[in-house]
Design a protein around this motif. Structure first.
Motif, mmCIF file in Angstrom:
data_model
loop_
_atom_site.group_PDB
_atom_site.id
_atom_site.type_symbol
_atom_site.label_atom_id
_atom_site.label_comp_id
_atom_site.label_asym_id
_atom_site.label_seq_id
_atom_site.Cartn_x
_atom_site.Cartn_y
_atom_site.Cartn_z
ATOM 1 N N ALA A 152 11.927 -36.214 -21.917
ATOM 2 C CA ALA A 152 10.968 -35.100 -21.837
ATOM 3 C C ALA A 152 10.992 -34.278 -23.125
ATOM 4 O O ALA A 152 12.057 -33.986 -23.675
ATOM 5 C CB ALA A 152 11.298 -34.211 -20.644
ATOM 6 N N GLY A 153 9.798 -33.919 -23.618
ATOM 7 C CA GLY A 153 9.698 -33.109 -24.818
ATOM 8 C C GLY A 153 10.162 -33.855 -26.055
ATOM 9 O O GLY A 153 10.171 -35.081 -26.108
ATOM 10 N N ASP A 154 10.581 -33.089 -27.058
ATOM 11 C CA ASP A 154 11.007 -33.680 -28.326
ATOM 12 C C ASP A 154 12.479 -33.413 -28.614
ATOM 13 O O ASP A 154 12.911 -33.510 -29.762
ATOM 14 C CB ASP A 154 10.168 -33.109 -29.475
ATOM 15 N N GLY A 155 13.242 -33.092 -27.558
ATOM 16 C CA GLY A 155 14.616 -32.682 -27.803
ATOM 17 C C GLY A 155 15.687 -33.605 -27.272
ATOM 18 O O GLY A 155 16.870 -33.262 -27.346
ATOM 19 N N LEU A 204 22.560 -35.086 -25.447
ATOM 20 C CA LEU A 204 21.440 -35.810 -26.046
ATOM 21 C C LEU A 204 20.640 -34.908 -26.978
ATOM 22 O O LEU A 204 20.105 -35.360 -27.991
ATOM 23 C CB LEU A 204 20.546 -36.396 -24.959
ATOM 24 N N ALA A 205 20.568 -33.624 -26.642
ATOM 25 C CA ALA A 205 19.874 -32.673 -27.514
ATOM 26 C C ALA A 205 20.625 -32.535 -28.845
ATOM 27 O O ALA A 205 20.012 -32.436 -29.915
ATOM 28 C CB ALA A 205 19.748 -31.317 -26.822
ATOM 29 N N ARG A 206 21.953 -32.527 -28.784
ATOM 30 C CA ARG A 206 22.737 -32.467 -30.024
ATOM 31 C C ARG A 206 22.504 -33.719 -30.866
ATOM 32 O O ARG A 206 22.353 -33.642 -32.090
ATOM 33 C CB ARG A 206 24.230 -32.344 -29.705
ATOM 34 N N LEU A 207 22.475 -34.863 -30.224
ATOM 35 C CA LEU A 207 22.250 -36.110 -30.942
ATOM 36 C C LEU A 207 20.862 -36.126 -31.580
ATOM 37 O O LEU A 207 20.701 -36.510 -32.739
ATOM 38 C CB LEU A 207 22.433 -37.280 -29.982
ATOM 39 N N ARG A 208 19.863 -35.670 -30.822
ATOM 40 C CA ARG A 208 18.495 -35.642 -31.347
ATOM 41 C C ARG A 208 18.389 -34.691 -32.536
ATOM 42 O O ARG A 208 17.681 -34.987 -33.522
ATOM 43 C CB ARG A 208 17.529 -35.237 -30.238
ATOM 44 N N ALA A 209 19.093 -33.570 -32.472
ATOM 45 C CA ALA A 209 19.065 -32.629 -33.593
ATOM 46 C C ALA A 209 19.658 -33.265 -34.842
ATOM 47 O O ALA A 209 19.154 -33.072 -35.960
ATOM 48 C CB ALA A 209 19.829 -31.358 -33.225
#
Length: 524
Positions: free
Chosen positions: A285-288, A251-256
């Motif tokens: 949680a957070g913005d990532g 999900l962090a990769r997708l958000r980036a």
């Protein structure tokens, strides 16, 4: 809020393409039909449109079985039709969110065709394959959401493959970085075409336990008569077949990636039984990670203040930050008017109370097509069913077709103005008096109530991004809370009783009508 924060208090309208508007009279809704009806959606005052899958698919699960992530299925139109839809929507001030089904594909996808050909093929590990146990049985006890084992034997590879849903929907192996890269590339393809975000189907199903450990039994498996009770899937605690820790990194990769397209958002669907609140908190949680997420917690039959307050409170920090997207209906559940209306109730009163409660909550909200008309669940004959879920579990569970029938646009037109041809699902007779043209101009209609409630949300910043503080009501039938910003304070009171109630606050006394509500505004 900045433009990138447009989603925080947004109202999102879900369109189920097959059932919205047919433009070429083949009995199935399509992209051009959606484009034609965008002015109606805009007239509600919503901010965005979420469109369920329209990608190329054999339609075993009505488009949630994708065979080409970059192509429009001819049933719905062409890429050029989609581009016109985007242009028209943006011209009306509407953002477009599309469904992305990343946890699984169709078994007709070229990736799976190659993967099953040989365990030495380049894409051999793009899906979840496992050897049989020595006695030939499945690798573990995991179950499919749609009933039966989550494993299907393949005689070509002489192995089992995992399917969390239909056997024709094999699970992708996102532990493989190449799979992640390819899926993210499909996301970029649609971003480059101008979409404003993605609704991520079954987003906690992306990863599985590499050790293939058995799931333990669940402590409880749903109320008698619910699909959780009729389907053995609910008998397990799903510790190992979904909601794995690796999900957060993906999900962090997708958000980036979304960060390269300012304002684009990720709205996740989380189906996680008793852990949904904790999962949403972790995923937002957070913005990532996800911008926001919704769950199935409001899709039940309970309709009382204690139930709603318990759910709103359970989501804790995610709810306080506006990262929970609240929804009371979608294409997978019985329409809320039927779930919540008791004998003797006025369905219009239930609908008015529901939409005004929804727009008073903190965070974005999703509406499902037909909600604005107060449509009840359709009663369909078995021979009319198209949903494989309902066909399998009939009659204990009637499936999802009852909430997927065509939109009634004109009460006196053939097939309610949805199509000149016989629709893929019948238009219920009791939907005709609720058609759009019957409600336009009627100030007492559900349609008018929806437009007014959404307008109230737009006109009061406290309903968009204000804090939410629960109040003790002193009455089990009254839900009371305050939405506030430094500029205004809104006292929100909702009476779930079928008779009048009186709310006594510190400074005033408020009379509440049966199944009614009051919002008192104070400028600060």
């Amino acid at each position: 809020m900045t433009d990138a924060d447009w989603w925080r208090g947004a109202v999102i309208y879900q369109v189920y393409p097959r059932s919205f508007q047919d433009s070429n009279d083949d009995g199935v809704g399509d992209l051009n039909g959606i484009t034609h009806r965008l002015p109606h959606i805009a007239s509600l005052g919503v901010d965005a449109v979420w469109i369920s899958p329209f990608f190329q698919s054999p339609m075993a699960d009505m488009g949630y079985d994708v065979s080409d992530y970059r192509a429009v299925d001819p049933l719905f139109g062409t890429l050029a039709d989609f581009d016109r839809l985007i242009e028209t929507a943006h011209g009306l001030g509407l953002k477009i969110i599309i469904d992305q089904v990343l946890s699984h594909s169709s078994d007709q996808h070229p990736w799976f065709v190659e993967s099953r050909a040989s365990n030495a093929a380049p894409k051999s590990d793009w899906y979840v394959w496992a050897d049989a146990k020595p006695d030939g049985t499945a690798p573990n006890n995991w179950l499919s959401v749609f009933g039966g084992p989550a494993w299907e034997w393949d005689g070509v590879r002489m192995q089992y493959y995992m399917h969390s849903f239909l056997a024709s929907q094999p699970d992708l192996n996102l532990h493989n970085r190449d799979v992640q890269d390819e899926l993210l590339d499909t996301i970029r393809f649609w971003l480059d075409r101008g979409v404003d975000g993605f609704r991520l189907d079954a987003c906690n199903h992306y990863f599985h336990d590499l050790e293939l450990r058995d799931n333990p039994p669940a402590a409880a498996h749903g109320d008698k008569g619910s699909v959780q009770a009729t389907n053995p899937y609910g008998f397990q605690e799903h510790l190992h077949d979904k909601t794995q820790p690796e999900n957060l990194a993906f999900l962090a990769r997708l958000r980036a990636l979304l960060g390269d397209y300012p304002g684009a958002i990720a709205l996740g669907e989380v189906g996680d039984e008793e852990r949904s609140a904790a999962t949403v908190q972790a995923y937002t949680a957070g913005d990532g990670h996800l911008h926001c997420s919704y769950t199935f917690d409001l899709f039940g039959t309970a309709f009382d203040p204690a139930h709603f307050r318990r759910i709103f409170t359970a989501f804790g920090s995610a709810s306080e930050g506006g990262a929970v997207c609240w929804s009371i209906s979608n294409h997978d559940v019985m329409r809320y008017v039927s779930r919540w209306t008791k004998a003797g109730d006025d369905p219009k009163a239930i609908a008015r109370l529901a939409i005004n409660l929804l727009v008073s909550l903190r965070g974005p909200v999703c509406l499902y097509q037909g909600e604005e008309l107060g449509l009840p669940e359709a009663e369909l004959a078995f021979e009319d069913l198209r949903d494989p879920y309902g066909i399998r579990f009939w009659p204990a569970f009637k499936g999802r077709d009852g909430c997927r029938t065509p939109m009634p646009w004109q009460g006196d037109a053939p097939h309610a103005g949805f199509s000149a041809a016989k629709p893929w699902l019948p238009v219920p007779a009791d939907h005709l008096p609720l058609a759009l043209d019957r409600q336009e101009g009627d100030g007492a209609s559900v349609l008018a109530a929806y437009r007014e409630a959404i307008d109230q949300r737009k006109r009061h910043p406290a309903l968009v991004n204000g804090t939410l503080t629960f109040l003790e009501s002193g009455d089990a039938d009254i839900l009371a809370f305050v939405r506030a910003t430094p500029q205004e304070r809104l006292l929100c009171l909702f009476n779930f009783a079928r008779e009048e109630r009186t709310w006594e606050g510190e400074d005033d006394v408020v009379e509440l009508p049966p199944l009614g509500f009051v919002r008192e505004v104070t400028e600060l």
